[in-house]
Design a protein around this motif. Structure first.
Motif, short mmCIF file in Angstrom:
data_model
loop_
_atom_site.label_atom_id
_atom_site.label_comp_id
_atom_site.label_asym_id
_atom_site.label_seq_id
_atom_site.Cartn_x
_atom_site.Cartn_y
_atom_site.Cartn_z
N VAL A 113 0.70 -1.32 0.08
CA VAL A 113 0.08 -0.19 0.07
C VAL A 113 0.98 1.16 0.44
CG1 VAL A 113 -1.55 1.16 0.89
CG2 VAL A 113 -2.02 -0.79 1.14
N VAL A 114 0.65 2.28 -1.03
CA VAL A 114 1.29 3.92 -1.08
C VAL A 114 0.31 4.49 -0.67
CG1 VAL A 114 2.39 5.24 -2.56
CG2 VAL A 114 2.89 2.74 -2.16
N MET A 115 0.02 5.26 0.42
CA MET A 115 -0.61 6.26 0.88
C MET A 115 -0.56 7.51 0.59
SD MET A 115 -2.25 5.63 4.70
CE MET A 115 -3.47 4.24 4.71
N LEU A 116 -1.75 8.32 0.35
CA LEU A 116 -1.18 10.00 0.01
C LEU A 116 -2.15 10.17 0.80
CD1 LEU A 116 -3.20 9.27 -3.67
CD2 LEU A 116 -0.98 9.32 -2.82
N THR A 117 -0.92 11.20 1.75
CA THR A 117 -1.29 12.29 2.86
C THR A 117 -1.72 13.70 2.66
OG1 THR A 117 0.96 12.15 3.58
CG2 THR A 117 -0.48 10.56 4.29
N ALA A 118 -2.10 13.85 3.29
CA ALA A 118 -2.23 16.07 3.40
C ALA A 118 -0.74 16.61 3.90
CB ALA A 118 -3.58 16.83 3.90
N ARG A 119 -0.03 17.20 3.01
CA ARG A 119 1.19 18.26 3.85
C ARG A 119 1.04 17.72 5.13
NH1 ARG A 119 5.80 18.68 1.45
NH2 ARG A 119 4.93 18.86 -1.40
N GLY A 120 1.91 17.59 6.12
CA GLY A 120 1.90 18.28 7.47
C GLY A 120 1.14 17.91 8.93
N ASP A 121 -0.09 16.69 8.25
CA ASP A 121 -0.56 15.23 8.76
C ASP A 121 0.56 14.39 9.33
OD1 ASP A 121 -2.91 17.44 8.88
OD2 ASP A 121 -3.78 16.03 7.31
N GLU A 122 1.46 15.07 10.24
CA GLU A 122 2.69 14.25 10.21
C GLU A 122 1.53 12.65 11.62
OE1 GLU A 122 6.31 12.98 12.92
OE2 GLU A 122 5.66 15.39 13.23
N ASP A 123 0.90 13.49 12.48
CA ASP A 123 -0.21 12.15 13.34
C ASP A 123 -0.54 11.27 12.16
OD1 ASP A 123 0.83 13.14 15.27
OD2 ASP A 123 -1.00 14.13 15.97
N ASP A 124 -1.40 11.73 10.88
CA ASP A 124 -2.15 10.77 10.41
C ASP A 124 -0.66 9.42 9.56
OD1 ASP A 124 -4.89 11.53 11.14
OD2 ASP A 124 -4.97 12.90 9.94
N ARG A 125 -0.12 10.18 9.26
CA ARG A 125 0.87 9.92 8.33
C ARG A 125 1.33 8.38 9.11
NH1 ARG A 125 4.06 13.51 6.98
NH2 ARG A 125 5.70 13.79 8.51
N ILE A 126 1.87 8.98 10.17
CA ILE A 126 2.21 7.49 11.04
C ILE A 126 1.53 6.69 11.50
CG2 ILE A 126 3.40 7.33 13.27
CD1 ILE A 126 5.25 9.30 12.53
N LEU A 127 0.33 7.62 11.35
CA LEU A 127 -0.95 5.62 11.64
C LEU A 127 -0.62 4.66 10.43
CD1 LEU A 127 -3.72 8.18 13.40
CD2 LEU A 127 -2.77 6.22 14.16
N GLY A 128 -0.71 5.88 9.75
CA GLY A 128 -0.72 5.08 7.97
C GLY A 128 0.62 3.89 7.64
N LEU A 129 1.82 4.44 8.53
CA LEU A 129 2.58 3.69 8.71
C LEU A 129 2.87 2.60 9.98
CD1 LEU A 129 5.48 6.08 8.25
CD2 LEU A 129 4.86 4.41 6.64
N GLU A 130 1.83 3.20 10.57
CA GLU A 130 1.23 2.18 12.16
C GLU A 130 0.86 0.47 11.62
OE1 GLU A 130 3.21 1.57 14.30
OE2 GLU A 130 3.66 3.02 15.81
#
Length: 306
Positions: A113-130
């Motif tokens: 899975v390659v996830m697309l995230t909004a710039r600056g939403d680090e919490d969401d980016r970390i959750l995506g990796l989690e």
């Protein structure tokens, strides 16, 4: 309409010559080029039809077969009908968000899975990796960069047709852990481990280099193939890997922190070697609440902040 996360196509609608925009070259000796891998089936999930169309167009011009879905339920239905080789998944979807879609996709079987995230939403980016995303691209993004990221992940899951492991090298193993790169299978004391793509690659790399300390930027370059990027990606994957290979993830004995440097795989650690601190820190930042902080940031409320 939100800012459109893509760059304009080349003049006249002419597709790029390759994912990198460079023309395909013939070997100087005139021999035929190495056979290209079979087209991959990529599922693009985004509720913005313009974004989905542009991403699908670039992936198709790169030689991939593309399915599209505009929401989570449709994505799960498409994936059930035609299992994709990779999913490009927007985090912000109506109804069922990308995190839940990723969990359900992974529950049905391994899929990158390659996830697309909004710039600056680090919490969401970390959750995506989690939850197991193998890579992420922040919006707004270049579709050429996305194609490169997709193909980087695909190369690790779908080796080239002429790829052969070195004849003299057996499957790496140490500390009760073993990996079979050809089968993409990892075991601990004979029991198979459920690892994501990057977790498997990270473990295989550690097993091939026991006793050597690596900085996070080295691991990102050697395992992810990136010369730059968010180093928290490495941090999260190390933590996830520890949760699956350590007898006590809170006191890691195999994947040890080397203070001020990065990480070291120590196969002897499982046999009783001492681990200083038993928690993971980097360059001296404090770790609060039993979780891992980075860049001097505290970890609060069960989520990682930066």
């Amino acid at each position: 309409m939100p800012q459109q996360p893509y760059e304009p196509a080349s003049p006249g609608g002419r597709p790029p010559e390759g994912a990198s925009g460079r023309p395909v070259e013939t070997p100087p000796d005139g021999s035929a080029a190495a056979p290209a891998p079979a087209p991959a089936r990529v599922l693009v999930v985004d509720d913005d039809p313009t974004v989905a169309e542009v991403v699908a167009g670039y992936l198709e011009r790169a030689g991939h077969v593309v399915d599209r879905a505009g929401d989570g339920p449709a994505a799960l239905e498409r994936a059930g009908a035609h299992r994709p080789d990779l999913v490009v998944l927007d985090l912000m979807l109506p109804g069922m968000d990308g995190l839940e879609v990723c969990r359900r996709l992974r529950g049905a079987g391994p899929v990158p899975v390659v996830m697309l995230t909004a710039r600056g939403d680090e919490d969401d980016r970390i959750l995506g990796l989690e939850v197991g995303a193998d890579d992420y691209v922040t919006k707004p993004f270049s579709p050429r960069e996305l194609v490169l990221r997709v193909e980087s992940v695909l190369r690790r899951t779908r080796p080239a047709p002429d790829a052969r492991p070195p004849a003299e090298a057996g499957p790496p193993s140490a500390g009760g852990l073993a990996v079979d790169p050809a089968a993409r299978r990892a075991t601990k004391d004979g029991t198979e481990l459920a690892l994501t793509l990057r977790e498997f690659d990270l473990l295989a790399f550690f097993l091939r280099h026991p006793g050597r300390a690596f900085a996070r930027d080295e691991l990102m370059r050697e395992v992810w193939g990136w010369d730059f990027g968010d180093l928290s990606t490495v941090t999260v994957h190390v933590r996830r890997l520890r949760g699956k290979v350590e007898d006590d993830p809170a006191r890691p004995a195999l994947v040890q922190t080397v203070w001020g440097v990065g990480y070291r795989f120590d196969p002897a650690g499982r046999d009783g070697s001492a681990v200083r601190g038993g928690r993971d820190g980097r360059d001296g930042p404090a770790v609060r609440g039993g979780r891992e902080g980075h860049g001097g940031a505290a970890v609060r409320g069960g989520r990682e902040t930066g």
